[in-house]
Enzyme design. Structure first.
Site, PDB file in Angstrom:
ATOM      1  N   GLU A 112     -28.765 151.944  25.948  1.00 17.95           N
ATOM      2  CA  GLU A 112     -28.332 150.422  26.127  1.00 17.95           C
ATOM      3  C   GLU A 112     -28.676 149.680  24.850  1.00 17.95           C
ATOM      4  OE1 GLU A 112     -26.412 148.397  28.867  1.00 17.95           O
ATOM      5  OE2 GLU A 112     -26.946 150.634  28.730  1.00 17.95           O
ATOM      6  N   HIS A 151     -21.926 152.431  23.121  1.00 19.70           N
ATOM      7  CA  HIS A 151     -22.503 153.758  23.378  1.00 19.70           C
ATOM      8  C   HIS A 151     -21.550 155.123  22.925  1.00 19.70           C
ATOM      9  CE1 HIS A 151     -24.958 152.275  26.764  1.00 19.70           C
ATOM     10  NE2 HIS A 151     -24.266 151.642  27.448  1.00 19.70           N
ATOM     11  N   HIS A 176     -19.203 146.734  24.175  1.00 18.36           N
ATOM     12  CA  HIS A 176     -20.327 147.638  24.845  1.00 18.36           C
ATOM     13  C   HIS A 176     -20.176 148.667  24.956  1.00 18.36           C
ATOM     14  CE1 HIS A 176     -23.867 147.632  27.708  1.00 18.36           C
ATOM     15  NE2 HIS A 176     -23.445 148.699  28.343  1.00 18.36           N
ATOM     16  N   GLU A 177     -19.216 149.398  25.518  1.00 18.08           N
ATOM     17  CA  GLU A 177     -18.851 150.771  25.741  1.00 18.08           C
ATOM     18  C   GLU A 177     -18.654 151.274  24.427  1.00 18.08           C
ATOM     19  OE1 GLU A 177     -19.711 152.095  28.521  1.00 18.08           O
ATOM     20  OE2 GLU A 177     -19.779 149.810  29.550  1.00 18.08           O
TER      21      GLU A 177
HETATM   22 ZN    ZN Z   1     -24.402 150.182  28.921  1.00 21.23          ZN
END
Ligand code: ZN
Length: 504
Positions: A298, A272, A268-269
């Site tokens: 997101e 980003h 997830h990170e």
């Molecule tokens: Zn996030």
């Protein structure tokens, strides 16, 4: 160069440098800073923040921005910078410095009281502060409406929503959430009554944290995280931050008894981080040098985490490596079992621990509650009751304490109303982008053959390259040829979970 812009540039440079310094201090606070550093560092942060504020609010910049708003010889990026700063300034100017200061003080108190209330599971401690925060936001939003339309008419909650996602107000979100609710709630019901049960026990065996770290570092690199421009640390709650496009930092959190928590935080990170690393040099260190919006950010993390990272194709070339790292713990688990386990649907009380399918239901609860608070002056004292009813209605579960219910998230104590919906929008942006990407290339085959770089490149060319120089809605349209369309997300969820749970 336009002479006024040249004058503005001096302030922009200072703003960028102060912003980078503040980011670094914030990162340090979350990761390495010693316990007793807090008060002294907070003073430094206060002084630097004040300086940062003065880069925009001073004798010269408002006049410059006004002139530059009319200028015709600006580059596209310069025009975007002027547009973004003018909007920010207009917002600041509508609230007096005194009110601004009072609000910051209120937020700092309400943050502390939220922590205490959560620890003691006592909503009544937090309620009076939340009431004041809501009242202040309603007042501030009214100023914005007066500034926009002159007469102050319009929706107070729309002001909050637009702050996080331009062009997405109640009208758009009501439609979006109604469509989601219509699909997810019955789908969840069918999943719960299906015979298919997934074995997730193996994920909670004992997994050495040092070995997890090695694997996660390898995984981030596999996804494209460039360690010559990035750092990976650890913190209680995983997050991503960046000083500029060549210093991007992510954290993750490892649990010895939970293998996949760390893995999916890392994926997830990294989503980003890749966004920030791919912002072009000419944009970085400018006011439009980050991601376009919360929702667009997101979309990048969730596409990588869920659409890509929880797919069978992704794990085909990767699972062997994980098994090699944990031969004893995973010797009796095959790829199929692993993929099923990481997609297991369990409606639960806590948003941050929820699965992909029910995540948006958690957001819908918050959306309904926020709308009532900001728009309808709904009594704060009734909030726990409303929260529990909505959880029962959407997820079929009721918290038996407020700490696992209405007190679980930090956002409202920090005045962040309108933020939650951007998480859900991110999922839908991701599905729309992913659908388009799949029309242009054979995504499953690329994943099977470990060529994830081509997928990230597509995102770089269609999303990351704009930074925040264009609003998210416009980027989505340029990338997909269509306005925002939630149907792609709904379709994606239906297809994926019908197949996974053999519902046909
Ligand atoms: Zn996030």
């Amino acid at each position: 160069m336009n002479q006024d812009y040249e004058k503005l540039q001096m302030y922009l440079d200072k703003q960028a440098a102060l912003g980078a310094a503040l980011t670094l201090l914030e990162w340090d606070n979350e990761t390495l800073a010693p316990e007793k550093a807090m008060d002294n560092t907070a003073r430094c942060v206060g002084i630097l923040s004040e300086e940062l504020y003065r880069c925009l609010v001073n004798e010269e910049v408002p006049g410059l921005l006004k002139k530059l708003g009319q200028a015709e010889d600006l580059t596209e990026i310069q025009a975007a910078v002027v547009r973004v700063l003018s909007k920010e300034l207009a917002k600041i100017e509508r609230i007096s410095a005194k009110e601004q200061r009072e609000f910051s003080e209120l937020l700092s108190k309400s943050g502390m009281m939220w922590q205490k209330a959560k620890a003691e599971d006592d909503f009544a401690l937090f309620a009076p502060y939340l009431e004041q925060v809501v009242a202040a936001i309603r007042k501030h939003n009214r100023y914005q409406l007066e500034g926009d339309n002159g007469d102050g008419t319009g929706s107070l909650y729309d002001v909050s929503l637009n702050e996080y996602e331009e062009g997405f107000g109640r009208k758009e979100l009501d439609t979006f959430f109604a469509e989601l609710k219509e699909t997810i709630v019955p789908l969840l019901g069918r999943i719960q009554s299906s015979q298919k049960k997934m074995d997730t026990d193996f994920m909670h065996r004992k997994y050495d944290v040092e070995k997890q770290k090695q694997f996660n570092r390898w995984l981030a690199e596999y996804l494209g995280f460039d360690f010559s421009k990035g750092v990976m640390g650890e913190s209680e709650h995983p997050f991503t931050t960046n000083l500029h496009n060549r210093d991007v930092r992510i954290t993750t959190h490892y649990y010895e008894d939970n293998l996949i928590s760390g893995i999916f935080s890392t994926i997830h990170e990294t989503g980003h981080a890749l966004y920030e690393m791919n912002v072009p040099d000419e944009l970085t260190l400018t006011p439009v040098g980050g991601g376009a919006s919360c929702g667009m950010h997101e979309s990048q993390s969730r596409m990588l985490e869920n659409m890509i990272g929880r797919s069978r194709e992704f794990w085909e070339p990767v699972f062997g490596k994980l098994q090699e790292t944990f031969p004893e713990q995973l010797c009796d688990v095959d790829l199929e079992q692993f993929v099923q386990a990481v997609n297991c649907v369990v409606p639960d009380l806590i948003r941050t621990e929820s699965d992909e399918l029910t995540y948006c239901l958690h957001i819908m609860v918050r959306y309904e509650a926020e709308k009532k608070l900001i728009e309808e002056e709904y009594p704060v004292s009734e909030l726990p009751k409303l929260w529990n009813e909505l959880y029962q209605e959407y997820l079929g579960v009721t918290p038996d304490s407020d700490k696992d219910g209405v007190l679980q998230d930090v956002h409202w104590s920090g005045g962040m109303f309108g933020y939650f919906p951007s998480y859900a929008l991110g999922n839908a942006f991701a599905a729309q982008l992913y659908n388009k990407m799949k029309q242009e290339m054979d995504v499953p085959q690329l994943l099977r053959s470990g060529q994830i770089g081509q997928i990230i490149n597509w995102l770089k060319e269609h999303v990351h390259c704009y930074g925040a120089a264009k609003p998210a809605g416009e980027i989505l349209k340029l990338a997909t040829g269509e306005e925002f369309c939630p149907a792609y997300y709904v379709q994606y969820l239906k297809e994926k979970y019908t197949k996974l749970y053999e519902l046909n």
